[in-house]
Design a protein around this motif. Sequence first.
Motif, mmCIF file in Angstrom:
data_model
loop_
_atom_site.group_PDB
_atom_site.id
_atom_site.type_symbol
_atom_site.label_atom_id
_atom_site.label_comp_id
_atom_site.label_asym_id
_atom_site.label_seq_id
_atom_site.Cartn_x
_atom_site.Cartn_y
_atom_site.Cartn_z
ATOM 1 N N LEU A 25 35.129 -18.441 -3.182
ATOM 2 C CA LEU A 25 35.289 -17.238 -4.007
ATOM 3 C C LEU A 25 36.729 -17.127 -4.510
ATOM 4 O O LEU A 25 36.971 -16.776 -5.675
ATOM 5 N N SER A 26 37.691 -17.436 -3.629
ATOM 6 C CA SER A 26 39.101 -17.437 -4.039
ATOM 7 C C SER A 26 39.352 -18.496 -5.099
ATOM 8 O O SER A 26 40.137 -18.294 -6.035
ATOM 9 N N ALA A 27 38.669 -19.643 -4.960
ATOM 10 C CA ALA A 27 38.801 -20.709 -5.956
ATOM 11 C C ALA A 27 38.277 -20.258 -7.311
ATOM 12 O O ALA A 27 38.858 -20.586 -8.360
ATOM 13 N N LEU A 28 37.178 -19.499 -7.304
ATOM 14 C CA LEU A 28 36.625 -18.977 -8.558
ATOM 15 C C LEU A 28 37.623 -18.061 -9.249
ATOM 16 O O LEU A 28 37.846 -18.168 -10.465
ATOM 17 N N LEU A 29 38.241 -17.186 -8.468
ATOM 18 C CA LEU A 29 39.241 -16.286 -9.059
ATOM 19 C C LEU A 29 40.432 -17.090 -9.573
ATOM 20 O O LEU A 29 40.991 -16.798 -10.628
ATOM 21 N N SER A 30 40.843 -18.109 -8.808
ATOM 22 C CA SER A 30 41.939 -18.986 -9.226
ATOM 23 C C SER A 30 41.623 -19.654 -10.558
ATOM 24 O O SER A 30 42.486 -19.762 -11.443
ATOM 25 N N TYR A 33 41.886 -17.099 -13.429
ATOM 26 C CA TYR A 33 43.269 -16.748 -13.763
ATOM 27 C C TYR A 33 44.113 -17.977 -14.115
ATOM 28 O O TYR A 33 45.287 -17.837 -14.460
ATOM 29 N N ASN A 34 43.498 -19.160 -13.986
ATOM 30 C CA ASN A 34 44.170 -20.410 -14.351
ATOM 31 C C ASN A 34 45.560 -20.510 -13.700
ATOM 32 O O ASN A 34 46.568 -20.729 -14.372
ATOM 33 N N ASP A 35 45.591 -20.331 -12.372
ATOM 34 C CA ASP A 35 46.882 -20.303 -11.682
ATOM 35 C C ASP A 35 47.314 -21.667 -11.137
ATOM 36 O O ASP A 35 48.354 -21.781 -10.480
ATOM 37 N N GLY A 36 46.507 -22.695 -11.364
ATOM 38 C CA GLY A 36 46.916 -24.044 -11.023
ATOM 39 C C GLY A 36 46.563 -24.538 -9.636
ATOM 40 O O GLY A 36 46.896 -25.668 -9.276
ATOM 41 N N ILE A 37 45.887 -23.712 -8.821
ATOM 42 C CA ILE A 37 45.563 -24.152 -7.453
ATOM 43 C C ILE A 37 44.055 -24.171 -7.211
ATOM 44 O O ILE A 37 43.600 -24.246 -6.070
ATOM 45 N N TYR A 38 43.293 -24.143 -8.282
ATOM 46 C CA TYR A 38 41.834 -24.120 -8.169
ATOM 47 C C TYR A 38 41.308 -25.283 -7.330
ATOM 48 O O TYR A 38 40.495 -25.102 -6.421
ATOM 49 N N GLY A 39 41.784 -26.488 -7.614
ATOM 50 C CA GLY A 39 41.302 -27.673 -6.913
ATOM 51 C C GLY A 39 41.608 -27.630 -5.422
ATOM 52 O O GLY A 39 40.764 -28.016 -4.593
ATOM 53 N N SER A 40 42.794 -27.156 -5.061
ATOM 54 C CA SER A 40 43.177 -27.082 -3.651
ATOM 55 C C SER A 40 42.312 -26.087 -2.885
ATOM 56 O O SER A 40 41.947 -26.326 -1.732
ATOM 57 N N LEU A 41 41.964 -24.987 -3.531
ATOM 58 C CA LEU A 41 41.116 -23.988 -2.863
ATOM 59 C C LEU A 41 39.678 -24.483 -2.729
ATOM 60 O O LEU A 41 39.017 -24.206 -1.719
ATOM 61 N N VAL A 42 39.199 -25.223 -3.722
ATOM 62 C CA VAL A 42 37.866 -25.821 -3.621
ATOM 63 C C VAL A 42 37.834 -26.827 -2.471
ATOM 64 O O VAL A 42 36.883 -26.853 -1.671
ATOM 65 N N THR A 43 38.886 -27.633 -2.368
ATOM 66 C CA THR A 43 38.979 -28.616 -1.277
ATOM 67 C C THR A 43 39.011 -27.916 0.073
ATOM 68 O O THR A 43 38.355 -28.347 1.035
ATOM 69 N N SER A 44 39.756 -26.815 0.164
ATOM 70 C CA SER A 44 39.823 -26.041 1.412
ATOM 71 C C SER A 44 38.448 -25.542 1.812
ATOM 72 O O SER A 44 38.021 -25.677 2.964
ATOM 73 N N GLY A 45 37.748 -24.961 0.846
ATOM 74 C CA GLY A 45 36.408 -24.457 1.121
ATOM 75 C C GLY A 45 35.454 -25.561 1.527
ATOM 76 O O GLY A 45 34.619 -25.380 2.424
ATOM 77 N N ALA A 46 35.578 -26.711 0.895
ATOM 78 C CA ALA A 46 34.697 -27.836 1.206
ATOM 79 C C ALA A 46 34.941 -28.354 2.621
ATOM 80 O O ALA A 46 33.992 -28.617 3.375
#
Length: 494
Positions: A25-30, A33-46
Amino acid sequence: MKINTKIIIYFMGFLLLINGGFMFLSALLSFLYNDGIYGSLVTSGAIVSLVGLLMLFLNKNHDKQINKREGYLVVVLGWIAMILSGTIPYILTDTIDGFSNILFETTSGFTATGATIINDVEILPEGILFWRSITHWLGGMGMIVFAIAILPLLGIGGMQLFNAESPGPSTDKLHPRITDTAKRLWLIYVSYTFIETIFLQLAGMSFFDAINHSMSNIASGGFSTKNASLGHWNSNPLIQYIVIFFMFLAGTNFVLSYFGFKFNFKKIFNDEEFKAYSLSILGFTFFIAVIVYFNTDFLLMYENHFERVEGVFRHSLFQVVSIITTTGFVTADYTSWGPLLLLIFFGMMFLGGSAGSTSGGFKIMRHLLIIRNGILQFKKILHPHAIIPLRYNKSSVSTEITHNILGFFIVYMLSFMIGTIVFALLGLDFESALGVSASSLGNVGPSIGLYGPMNTFFELPLLAKWWASFLMLLGRLELFTVLIVFTPYFWSKR
């Protein structure tokens, strides 16, 4: 008795799945907002979700019966698993330096303490700010209580878990089935979050700031998206009054909120803890406001008499509600209001909100029963043969509950004193050691001394951050839940 390790690991896996889901969910918000950490949050969730699924799969053939000892282990180990897995988004996004700092921030989040080591939160990506608020929100009502709401899907009974995790000295039930109680509590919790978000938006906050502060507020947390906390909106009193109102609600027993939604207001106003809680806030606010009014340095920001009166009242009320409910938001530096008020604010760190609320601390109900029990002892000295029961809300309080509360008081004060001594040994000055120990154990957030409301905990020595993290977890889980795991009796085979 042999411990059912499979069900413990199975339940921890389930909690990790929930944690991983909110990372997505945090990755979706990222992403939005195009804040540049989307991939890292997806990896964390995975990562967290896969570990959770693996724990579920390897322990699916478990005995579904859970006893009291296993309930305590699930709660303690579950919280540790949530905290450790919650560090992964910070590690992969490289937004906080050093694991000790990351652990402190994550523990402060999940325990709804709100103390932070981040000196400039406004430069953090939106996805991480949202994740910080989510840790508050998940920890506020309790991940275990949330999980209990859907335990029937797992085929597991939840009473032991609810008793071990539920905040406060009582676990009032709204429904004979414990899972239905948990569902009602979380429905109220979610409703408050969305209602406050809407109100804050209407008052002038952006949606992002509103949802983050609502999650933090309803959890009695304290993380903010601004360096000045709610002081950022000192020019908008309406926002601060909205936050005060919801801080007050979050510090009230959620069972009373349920009665409020049922329009049973008589039940609320007849509740002795609610009356003591409300009167304490009003009494402290009036006393502090009168003293602050004559503090000319604080009044220099106001141009006329009305603004001075309103400003003093608002800031006094805000700080009182924030400290008593252990929320930790600030609008002003209460440590600069003089030594008398500093002592009063330090004392309020030991009050806590109501039992059954998201607040930390000792809880108002315990204070009431200790005081009444003390008065009762005087009566028994004068009338040694009289049978005088201890009463609360017109009902007799059992001796077992009285002994439990007195025991809790002794353990709480011992934990505070030991905490202070350890902080002093680790290099903190006397005032700071007192403040950080009280703040960490009570899940308050802001402290006194070098770690007051205008400062962060970044300069806290490394070992002190680990010790503070332990005290935060100890206070959030009501001491006995954690400490009982360290006793030899807990591990005996009897």
